[in-house]
Design an enzyme around this catalytic site. Structure first.
Site, PDB file in Angstrom:
ATOM      1  N   LYS A  18       0.872  -1.162   0.000  1.00 16.51           N
ATOM      2  CA  LYS A  18       0.000   0.000   0.000  1.00 16.51           C
ATOM      3  C   LYS A  18       0.914   1.218   0.000  1.00 16.51           C
ATOM      4  CE  LYS A  18      -2.850   2.893   2.703  1.00 16.51           C
ATOM      5  NZ  LYS A  18      -3.340   3.219   4.030  1.00 16.51           N
ATOM      6  N   ALA A  30      -9.213   5.595   4.233  1.00 17.96           N
ATOM      7  CA  ALA A  30      -9.014   6.792   5.060  1.00 17.96           C
ATOM      8  C   ALA A  30     -10.274   7.641   5.233  1.00 17.96           C
ATOM      9  CB  ALA A  30      -7.907   7.675   4.510  1.00 17.96           C
ATOM     10  N   ASN A  53      -8.653   2.107   9.930  1.00 14.38           N
ATOM     11  CA  ASN A  53      -7.851   1.722  11.092  1.00 14.38           C
ATOM     12  C   ASN A  53      -8.349   2.431  12.349  1.00 14.38           C
ATOM     13  OD1 ASN A  53      -5.844   1.150  12.989  1.00 14.38           O
ATOM     14  ND2 ASN A  53      -4.164   1.548  11.627  1.00 14.38           N
TER      15      ASN A  53
END
Lengths: 335, 257
Positions: free
Chosen positions: B96, B184, B206
């Protein structure tokens, strides 16, 4: 019958265990591989915050439960405990971090800007809201370790420095003794689950800024705390990096720590950097400490970032296990 | 299920591994949400001497596919070096790719991104580029060999959801053969479901899980949400209308008054 116990390691885990066992009338011997107190102990670089309720933000309830006895334990064995609570603030644009912290913790009260100014005048006008954890305390870890050493000395226990021993050698020299392995990360060969979490810290000297209690500055990327010490010094900490390398601080870590300190108070930009500390916190997978057993050896380890906070509870657990065979037998076996 | 570089994965939710209260909580979150792919960022510092090995071993033991991440790299050179290190540590060609252009918004430096993607692709990497929703940049990324696009929903960690729904729709429409992973800025399961309803193939997040009060339960909630969003997309949702359309037929209803 008097228990005889050999402790390997004179860091915070070894010394608290030693004191707890001495308190219970046991015959204690301590062996430490380094030549002076704290030389190879990660507790030398600790913040010394006795802040179980603040830790709840990122730790399990067990840390609160175990940490609640810490301030009293340290007060009864050292002269270092300062009970002024701890303060949590965030820059205005990161207020959501402060709200999140409040949601995940308890036993605090909200302070207004004026109330902050009243208890920490040097932060006047810098923050509009804060959380005050009044029941928390802090201490100077190095002086606290020295006090424990003195406490042991008074009770006729001498730390044998410069003495590297193994549990096997002690078993033949002290056939009737129990052994407590309190070596921290050095015990990794016995405790394979142990991993290192690197921490970096600075000691600053500033006569421009004075604080009465630890202050945590919340930030989505660079959370930081500043713990006041004597003689205008502050402990600025601490990074948390998944690494078992004890090397030097990186420029990035230093930049992040100092940026956060500067955000707390611009005068800290003029502070002197007195010391840079780097070490590795011994940690189990749940970031909680544990006592393991094998034969007549107890392994007390995994104190992670809670050495001063949780070592009294771990020392009690170890001492209870030595006094009560059923508790000893119930401890998990070291693989 | 989405297929990246010929590999089909079992869950359109991808999870980052940073910021959890402990490795145990991370493991529990992965187990409960049944994710198949996790990202791991390497700090170059840890990579140099394998000092982060203990943590990486924990990740490997989780039995999931690892997508290493060049998080917080600000230059092409940094990103390429980190990618090479990651390939050695995790024995995978997947990477990534993050090349950050602004420290406040953490938005990608798309020029550096295209350049690093070209270099890495030539070096045999299979690149997952963290990009904006810009169509031209996406086209350039595909030209240099990327076969996946990872547009942002909103700035990293901001929990704002999908800032530019039109942009994502447009990206989906222009590149209908390329897997799109929204990466994100996701804060809530509804944001993740929204991305999937637009026809995106997967969602990567995350902070929204790691910093939740109960990370494992939140991971499960996200997993359920992406699954629901995907099913909704495949089920051909109805169009929005300005007028009410009664769901019960009125014609033929008896007049009772």
């Amino acid at each position: 019958m008097t228990h005889s116990v050999c402790i390997i390691g004179a860091g915070v885990a070894g010394l608290t265990c030693a004191c707890e066992l001495v308190d219970r009338g046991m015959d204690v011997h301590i062996f430490e591989r380094s030549q002076t107190l704290g030389e190879s102990a990660c507790s030398w670089f600790a913040g010394g915050m006795l802040a179980p309720w603040c830790e709840r933000e990122s730790a399990e309830q067990a840390v609160v439960d175990g940490g609640m006895i810490a301030a009293d334990w340290w007060q009864s064995h050292t002269k270092q405990v300062i009970r002024q609570g701890s303060l949590v603030v965030s820059p205005k644009r990161d207020l959501r971090e402060l709200k999140r912290f409040a949601r995940l913790t308890d036993t605090y009260r909200w302070l207004s800007g004026e109330e902050i100014n009243a208890i920490e005048p040097d932060l006047a006008g810098r923050f509009e809201q804060a959380l005050l954890f009044e029941q928390e305390a802090h201490l100077d870890p190095r002086k606290a370790l020295a006090d424990l050493s003195e406490y042991l000395n008074v009770h006729n226990v001498e730390i044998q420095f410069d003495t590297e021993v193994t549990a096997a050698a002690l078993q033949s020299d002290f056939p009737n003794a129990h052994i407590l392995d309190c070596r921290g990360f050095a015990a990794k060969e016995k405790l394979s689950e142990l991993r290192g979490v690197k921490g970096e810290m600075l000691i600053l000297h500033s006569e421009e800024v004075a604080l009465s209690r630890p202050v945590r500055l919340l930030h989505p990327r660079y959370p930081m705390y500043l713990v006041p010490r004597e003689e205008h010094q502050f402990m600025l900490g601490a990074t948390m990096i998944e690494s078992s390398q004890r090397g030097r601080i990186t420029a990035r870590s230093m930049l992040e720590l100092l940026s956060a300190a500067y955000a707390l108070h611009p005068e800290l930009g003029e502070a002197e950097v007195v010391e840079i500390g780097v070490d590795v916190r011994p940690s189990f997978r749940d970031n909680l400490p544990a006592v393991y057993r094998k034969d007549n050896v107890l392994y007390i380890n995994g104190l992670y970032r809670h050495g001063f906070l949780l070592s009294p509870a771990m020392a009690r657990q170890a001492a209870d296990a030595l006094e009560q065979p059923d508790l000893f037998a119930a401890l998990p076996l070291c693989a | 299920m989405p297929t990246f570089y010929g590999t089909e994965i079992n869950n359109p939710l991808l999870l980052g591994t940073a910021q959890y209260p402990s490795p145990s909580v991370l493991a529990e979150s992965i187990k409960l949400s049944k994710v198949d792919v996790v990202t791991v960022s390497l700090r170059r510092e840890s990579g140099g001497s394998n000092a982060g090995q203990d943590f990486w071993n924990l990740i490997k033991e989780l039995g999931v596919r690892v997508l290493p991440n060049t998080a917080s790299c600000y230059s092409v050179k940094e990103a390429v070096t980190t990618a090479q290190m990651a390939r050695e540590v995790f024995a995978t060609n997947w990477i990534k790719l993050e090349v950050i252009g602004n420290a406040d918004t953490l938005q990608p430096d798309v020029y550096g991104l295209v350049e690093a993607a070209r270099e890495l692709t030539q070096d045999g990497f299979q690149v997952f580029p963290y990009t904006t929703e810009d169509l031209v940049v996406a086209d350039k990324l595909l030209q240099v060999g990327c076969e996946v696009l990872m547009p942002w929903g909103a700035p990293i960690g901001s929990a704002r959801g999908l800032n530019n729904e039109y942009g994502l729709r447009s990206l989906r429409a222009h590149f209908n053969e390329v897997p799109i992973v929204v990466d994100a800025g996701i804060g809530l399961p509804s944001h993740a479901a929204h991305a999937m309803e637009l026809g995106c193939d997967a969602v990567l997040l995350n902070t929204a899980v790691a910093k939740a009060g109960d990370p494992a339960a939140m991971a499960k909630a996200f997993s359920d949400a992406v699954s629901a969003g995907r099913q909704a997309f495949l089920s051909d949702p109805i169009e929005m209308s300005d007028m009410a359309c009664p769901s019960t037929p009125v014609i033929g209803k008896a007049f009772l008054s």
